[in-house]
Design an enzyme around this catalytic site. Structure first.
Site, short mmCIF file in Angstrom:
data_model
loop_
_atom_site.label_atom_id
_atom_site.label_comp_id
_atom_site.label_asym_id
_atom_site.label_seq_id
_atom_site.Cartn_x
_atom_site.Cartn_y
_atom_site.Cartn_z
N CYS A 121 -6.04 6.55 -0.26
CA CYS A 121 -4.76 6.16 -0.87
C CYS A 121 -3.62 6.61 0.05
O CYS A 121 -3.25 7.79 0.06
CB CYS A 121 -4.60 6.78 -2.25
SG CYS A 121 -3.02 6.35 -2.99
N GLY A 122 -3.09 5.67 0.80
CA GLY A 122 -2.00 5.99 1.73
C GLY A 122 -0.71 6.30 1.01
O GLY A 122 0.01 7.24 1.38
N HIS A 123 -0.40 5.53 -0.05
CA HIS A 123 0.88 5.82 -0.73
C HIS A 123 0.81 7.19 -1.39
O HIS A 123 1.80 7.92 -1.41
CB HIS A 123 1.24 4.70 -1.73
CG HIS A 123 0.77 4.91 -3.13
ND1 HIS A 123 -0.47 4.52 -3.59
CD2 HIS A 123 1.38 5.52 -4.18
CE1 HIS A 123 -0.58 4.87 -4.87
NE2 HIS A 123 0.52 5.47 -5.25
N GLY A 282 -0.79 1.81 1.64
CA GLY A 282 -0.93 2.59 2.87
C GLY A 282 -2.26 2.38 3.57
O GLY A 282 -2.32 2.14 4.79
N SER A 283 -3.36 2.49 2.82
CA SER A 283 -4.68 2.38 3.47
C SER A 283 -4.94 0.95 3.92
O SER A 283 -5.63 0.71 4.92
CB SER A 283 -5.79 2.90 2.56
OG SER A 283 -5.70 2.33 1.27
O1 LIG Z 1 -1.49 2.98 -0.64
C1 LIG Z 1 -2.70 2.97 -0.89
O2 LIG Z 1 -3.55 3.10 0.00
C2 LIG Z 1 -3.15 2.86 -2.33
N1 LIG Z 1 -2.14 2.26 -3.20
C3 LIG Z 1 -2.85 1.68 -4.34
C4 LIG Z 1 -4.11 1.18 -3.73
C5 LIG Z 1 -4.43 2.13 -2.59
O3 LIG Z 1 -5.40 3.05 -3.00
#
Ligand SMILES: O=C(O)[C@H]1NCC[C@@H]1O
Length: 363
Positions: A121-123, A282-283
């Site tokens: 999870c990038g965010h 993010g990912s």
């Molecule tokens: O930013 C991310 O990587 C996450 N945001 C929701 C789905 C991913 O896990």
């Protein structure tokens, strides 16, 4: 209402235990620190006593994730209570702070959403960078950068937080090695439409489809249609999207943006079972950077991807370095820059006798 804050310590449950007790039968409170990153919620469940727990030798965050993901596990029940209605909603997201794999990281995190525990999870990593410096968990300079090292199920990632005049102003999500898995896969939708999808890994596997190929602009008014199509594409990709023991996590619908510097795109990711990311993801941005390197549209150490979300917030992705690749495509270390902000501190009352316990959603 009387209930102890410490009646349930989820971190203590994220270890293998014979005859472990189940979910508490009496009400209790759970404090959370709620952030958003580029519009996407991130509900942080801190340790009950505020102290980051010590590593358990031999027990990784990935192993903890697999333990708590069991449908009847008490931490899985807590996830539902914090994520689904009436305390959350179908697109809620969060992370439970846990011990790192070893002393090399500051802490670990078990990422959760309405359907389960994710691998990447990038965010959330960006939000955790802000959280760690704002809560004094990782000391930060008044100006400059500080690395917050976090163990997540996909490996060790870094939130590199930029400080200005004592405030966190942005964070880089430095990811695990990311790489393409397949390009130009034929995908047939239930209505017979034929699409092409690329698949890439950024700690979780994503499929990339051109939004114009499904006749939709990446805009909030189309979010319901993207939910349906995200589920359809995921089902049609099927096992071709499996990697590292996990099924395809998300589908990114991508539209190219005109003008500006480098590669500019707007995308919406539908992850899990029909969950819409408000951030650019993010990912997935990290995996997209690797895919663009594989396609010769970005180079390691030069060029960038401006990735906009369905609500027009943005992340900037670059490829910092190469890494050994387990596929025929190049692997890179992506760095994704974004910002997060505190939206509140909550204290949730969890009553197992409540008629809606543990929770519900409409999709
Ligand atoms: O930013 C991310 O990587 C996450 N945001 C929701 C789905 C991913 O896990």
């Amino acid at each position: 209402m009387t209930a102890s804050t410490n009646a349930f310590d989820p971190i203590a449950f994220a270890v293998p235990r014979e005859g472990a007790p189940g979910f508490p039968s009496t009400p209790f409170w759970v404090p959370t620190h709620d952030y958003h990153t580029a519009g996407e919620p991130f509900r942080i469940v801190p340790p009950v006593d505020g102290a980051i727990p010590a590593p358990t030798p031999g027990l990784t965050v990935r192993a903890r994730r697999d333990i708590v993901a069991a449908p009847t596990h008490p931490v899985n029940t807590l996830r539902i209570a914090l994520c689904q209605e009436p305390r959350g909603h179908a697109d809620m997201y969060g992370g439970l702070i846990t011990a790192p794999n070893d002393a090399g990281a500051h802490f670990g995190v078990l990422f959760f959403h309405k359907d389960g525990f994710s691998t990447a999870c990038g965010h959330g990593t960006i939000a955790l960078g802000f959280w760690a410096v704002e809560r004094g968990i990782v000391p930060a300079p008044g100006d400059g950068t500080v690395d917050v090292r976090i163990d997540v199920p996909s490996g060790r990632v870094t939130a590199r937080v930029t400080m200005s005049a004592g405030k966190a102003v942005s964070a880089d999500f430095v990811n695990v090695p990311s790489y393409a898995l397949a390009t130009d896969l034929p995908v047939t939708l239930p209505d017979g439409r034929e699409l092409r999808a690329d698949i890439a890994w950024g700690g979780a596997a994503y499929a990339y489809v051109h939004a114009p190929d499904v006749g939709l602009a990446v805009e909030p008014r189309n979010h319901d249609a993207f939910v349906r199509l995200g589920r359809e594409v995921k089902a049609a990709v099927g096992d071709r999207g499996r990697w590292d023991g996990y099924e395809l996590y998300g589908v990114s619908f991508v539209d190219a943006l005109e003008g500006g510097e480098g590669v500019r795109e707007r995308n919406v990711v539908v992850y899990g079972d029909g969950n819409v990311d408000r951030s650019p993801t993010g990912s997935s941005t990290a995996a997209r950077v690797a895919l663009l390197v594989a396609k010769g549209q970005l180079a390691v150490g030069s060029g960038s991807l401006e990735n906009q979300s369905i609500i027009a917030t943005r992340f900037i992705g670059v490829a910092d370095a190469t890494a050994p690749s387990p596929t025929a495509f190049p692997a890179v270390i992506p760095r994704v820059t974004g910002t997060a902000a505190l939206v509140g501190e909550c204290r949730w009352y969890i009553d197992p006798q409540d008629e809606t316990f543990p929770g519900f959603t409409f999709r």
